[in-house]
Write a protein that holds these residues in place. Structure first.
Motif, short mmCIF file in Angstrom:
data_model
loop_
_atom_site.label_atom_id
_atom_site.label_comp_id
_atom_site.label_asym_id
_atom_site.label_seq_id
_atom_site.Cartn_x
_atom_site.Cartn_y
_atom_site.Cartn_z
N MET A 10 6.77 -2.86 7.70
CA MET A 10 5.80 -1.76 7.53
C MET A 10 6.34 -0.50 8.20
O MET A 10 6.55 -0.47 9.41
N ALA A 12 5.37 2.93 6.83
CA ALA A 12 4.81 4.05 6.07
C ALA A 12 4.04 5.03 6.95
O ALA A 12 3.74 6.15 6.53
N GLY A 13 3.75 4.63 8.17
CA GLY A 13 2.85 5.43 9.01
C GLY A 13 3.46 6.76 9.42
O GLY A 13 4.68 6.95 9.41
N GLN A 74 3.45 3.21 -0.21
CA GLN A 74 2.05 3.25 0.20
C GLN A 74 1.69 4.74 0.28
O GLN A 74 1.91 5.39 1.31
N GLY A 79 -3.83 1.71 6.50
CA GLY A 79 -3.79 0.62 7.47
C GLY A 79 -2.68 -0.39 7.17
O GLY A 79 -2.11 -0.40 6.09
N THR A 80 -2.41 -1.23 8.17
CA THR A 80 -1.30 -2.18 8.06
C THR A 80 -1.56 -3.24 6.98
O THR A 80 -0.64 -3.69 6.29
N GLY A 141 -3.48 -4.88 19.85
CA GLY A 141 -4.55 -5.77 19.43
C GLY A 141 -4.56 -6.99 20.34
O GLY A 141 -3.51 -7.49 20.74
N GLU A 156 -8.65 -5.19 17.49
CA GLU A 156 -7.91 -3.97 17.83
C GLU A 156 -8.53 -3.32 19.05
O GLU A 156 -9.74 -3.39 19.27
N CYS A 171 -1.25 -9.01 20.14
CA CYS A 171 -0.56 -9.13 18.86
C CYS A 171 0.63 -8.18 18.87
O CYS A 171 0.50 -7.04 19.27
N SER A 173 2.59 -7.66 16.08
CA SER A 173 2.90 -7.25 14.70
C SER A 173 4.15 -7.90 14.13
O SER A 173 4.82 -7.33 13.27
C1 UD1 Z 1 -0.43 -2.61 15.36
C2 UD1 Z 1 -1.44 -3.75 15.29
C3 UD1 Z 1 -1.77 -4.15 16.72
C4 UD1 Z 1 -0.52 -4.56 17.45
C5 UD1 Z 1 0.56 -3.48 17.38
C6 UD1 Z 1 1.85 -4.05 17.90
C7 UD1 Z 1 -2.80 -3.45 13.28
C8 UD1 Z 1 -4.08 -2.98 12.74
N1 UD1 Z 1 -2.62 -3.29 14.61
O1 UD1 Z 1 -1.04 -1.53 16.00
O2 UD1 Z 1 -2.68 -5.24 16.70
O3 UD1 Z 1 -0.83 -4.87 18.78
O4 UD1 Z 1 0.76 -3.05 16.03
O5 UD1 Z 1 2.87 -3.14 17.90
O6 UD1 Z 1 -1.99 -3.97 12.55
N2 UD1 Z 1 1.91 1.32 8.96
C9 UD1 Z 1 2.03 1.45 7.61
N3 UD1 Z 1 0.94 1.85 6.89
C10 UD1 Z 1 -0.24 2.13 7.47
C11 UD1 Z 1 -0.36 1.99 8.86
C12 UD1 Z 1 0.75 1.58 9.59
O7 UD1 Z 1 3.08 1.19 7.04
O8 UD1 Z 1 -1.18 2.47 6.73
C13 UD1 Z 1 3.09 0.89 9.73
C14 UD1 Z 1 3.53 1.93 10.75
O9 UD1 Z 1 4.47 2.82 10.18
C15 UD1 Z 1 4.11 1.08 11.86
C16 UD1 Z 1 3.38 -0.24 11.74
O10 UD1 Z 1 2.77 -0.25 10.46
O11 UD1 Z 1 5.49 0.86 11.67
C17 UD1 Z 1 2.30 -0.39 12.80
O12 UD1 Z 1 1.41 0.70 12.72
P1 UD1 Z 1 0.86 1.39 14.03
O13 UD1 Z 1 -0.05 2.49 13.64
O14 UD1 Z 1 1.96 1.70 14.96
O15 UD1 Z 1 -0.03 0.20 14.60
P2 UD1 Z 1 -0.42 -0.06 16.10
O16 UD1 Z 1 -1.50 0.85 16.48
O17 UD1 Z 1 0.79 -0.08 16.94
#
Ligand code: UD1
Ligand code: CA
Length: 467
Positions: A10, A12-13, A74, A79-80, A141, A156, A171, A173
């Protein structure tokens, strides 16, 4: 028969907490995009395909990460869980297991992925998730367990009660899902939470609620799983990656005198018995031979260096340096430079786009640009190639065994033949044939006693201004 192992990363954030105009996935960490570290670790555990979910700055991210991966778009980052939904259509229908990783956790190792996969196969779990016990779990999380210790869900930080926030198991991830379990659970996600997002973490609660087996794999070293959400975490991750690289180099036979001030990117290769002195930066596509001494105070990028070289207190970019060469202190070696065996470059010398033959010396205060210099030549102190006429660049060709006297001004285009001799202080505008002396300066005149005569004539005139 090995099960078909696939992966989703993942990335995309936006990385809001980085406070940047650039996508987080390509934030440089020791010269490489943040997410590339995750991908390299995954590549070492036989996953095919690796699907990278991109969104924010998608084109830039794809370009930086390269063509080896499948990309899922995406378009809106909801969200993830939503990110993983976008990847699912790219998953091969015969996929049995899916490793899922967050692209912002660069310290992960291939062993972490291998352990998750092994545990998934042994336990036949619907999901194995990597958890870590952290001193300070803020931002992560939290893992929810029932009275028997079974994982029942993840909450979360933003949705957690004060009691849940006190849980230190988090968590990370990183997951290994059975593909069918993941496929079935994703449609059940909702975005009814504090952030209005589809959380991948909710899949755990969904599976546990269905009575599926969910296994927590606790990492023996929690630091492997840390995420980078802001630039302080980036700095700490970079420090950890850097120490890992330096340790491996030491174990492979390279001496690193001071790890605290040594910066070596993961793309750099170094031969045995080479000594890295303090404050040395080795970057990009760089290969260093054996038995060299590099530094102190060296910046070297995208260069190839042979054996037994001594390069110190200098700045070197895109150069090829053969064996037994010394450079420094205070040299600036610019792109396109080739220094053949035994060349010596000394202080305050700038060289750009020049090939210098075996054993030639350029020891003091010199600029050589757009030139070819032969073997066994001596370039005197203060020599300058005038390669630029204000509009175009011109070449200077200097042969073998040439002696260029101090402070020669070589006005290109110019060819100086083998064995020629350039008198000190000469501006040279015309080609010099081999074995010839070129001298271009006005002759010196001596006026004997001139100073005394001037003094006497001033006194004779009753000069008063002797203060
Ligand atoms: C996430 C987890 C959290 C965990 C943490 C560990 C979720 C909801 N939360 O939180 O439980 O403790 O990682 O590091 O999963 N991303 C996308 N698309 C989106 C949102 C995010 O691709 O719509 C990607 C981001 O680019 C990133 C990853 O997913 O690489 C995690 O996203 P991030 O916003 O950093 O999540 P955390 O708040 O760290
Ligand atoms: Ca994160």
């Amino acid at each position: 028969m090995a099960s078909k192992l696939t992966a989703i990363v993942m990335a995309a954030g936006k990385g809001t907490r980085m406070k940047s105009e650039h996508p987080k996935a390509i934030t440089p960490l020791l010269g490489q995009p943040l997410t590339s570290y995750v991908l390299r670790a995954l590549e070492q555990v036989d996953t095919e395909p690796i699907i990278v979910v991109v969104g924010h700055g998608a084109d830039l991210v794809k370009q930086a990460l390269g063509e080896r991966y499948l990309y899922a778009l995406q378009a809106e980052q909801l969200g993830t869980g939503h990110a993983v939904m976008q990847a699912m259509p790219h998953l091969p229908s015969d996929a049995e297991y899916v490793l899922i990783a967050s692209g912002d956790s660069p310290l992960v190792t291939p062993e972490v992925f291998a352990s998750l996969y092994e545990t998934a196969r042994q336990t036949e779990a619907a999901c194995v998730l990597a958890t870590a016990i952290l001193e300070d779990p803020t931002g992560y999380g939290r893992i929810l367990r029932d009275a028997q210790g079974n994982v029942v869900g993840i909450v979360e930080e933003k949705d957690a009660t004060p009691e849940q926030k006190a849980i230190r198991e988090v968590c990370t991830s990183f997951y290994c899902f059975r593909a069918d379990a993941l496929r079935d659970a994703l449609p059940h996600l909702s975005n009814q939470n504090a952030q209005g997002e589809y959380y991948l973490t909710d899949v755990i609660g969904i599976l546990a609620g269905q009575g599926a087996r969910v296994v927590a794999w606790q990492s023996p070293d929690p630091t492997l799983l840390l995420g980078v959400n802001n630039r302080w975490e980036l700095a700490q991750a970079a420090q950890a990656v850097r120490m890992r690289i330096l340790k491996q180099l030491c174990l492979d036979g390279v001496t690193v005198v001071d790890p605290a001030t040594t910066y070596i990117e993961p793309t750099v290769q170094i031969g045995r018995d080479t000594v890295i002195e303090p404050n040395t930066h080795l970057r990009g596509n760089t290969i260093i031979g054996a038995n060299c001494t590099l530094g102190p105070d060296l910046y070297l990028q995208d260069s190839v260096v042979g054996d037994n070289c001594h390069l110190f207190r200098s700045h070197i970019i895109q150069a090829r340096i053969d064996s037994d060469v010394s450079v420094g202190p205070f040299a600036h070696i610019r792109p396109g430079t080739v220094l053949h065996t035994g060349v010596r470059v000394g202080d305050f010398v700038e060289i750009k786009n020049v090939e210098i033959g075996e054993g030639t010396k350029v020891l003091h205060l010199t600029y050589l640009g757009d030139a070819t210099v032969g073997k066994g030549t001596n370039i005197g102190a203060g020599t300058i190639t005038c390669n630029y006429d204000g509009e175009r660049k011109h070449r200077t060709v200097i042969g073998d065994g040439v002696f260029v006297g101090s402070h020669a001004t070589l006005i290109a285009p110019l060819t100086i033949g083998d064995g020629a001799y350039i008198a000190a202080g000469s501006p040279i505008t015309d080609d010099v044939p081999p074995e010839s002396l070129a001298i271009a300066r006005s002759y010196q005149t001596i006026k004997a006693g001139w100073v005394r005569k001037r003094r006497e004539s001033k006194q004779g005139a009753g000069g008063t201004n002797d203060g």
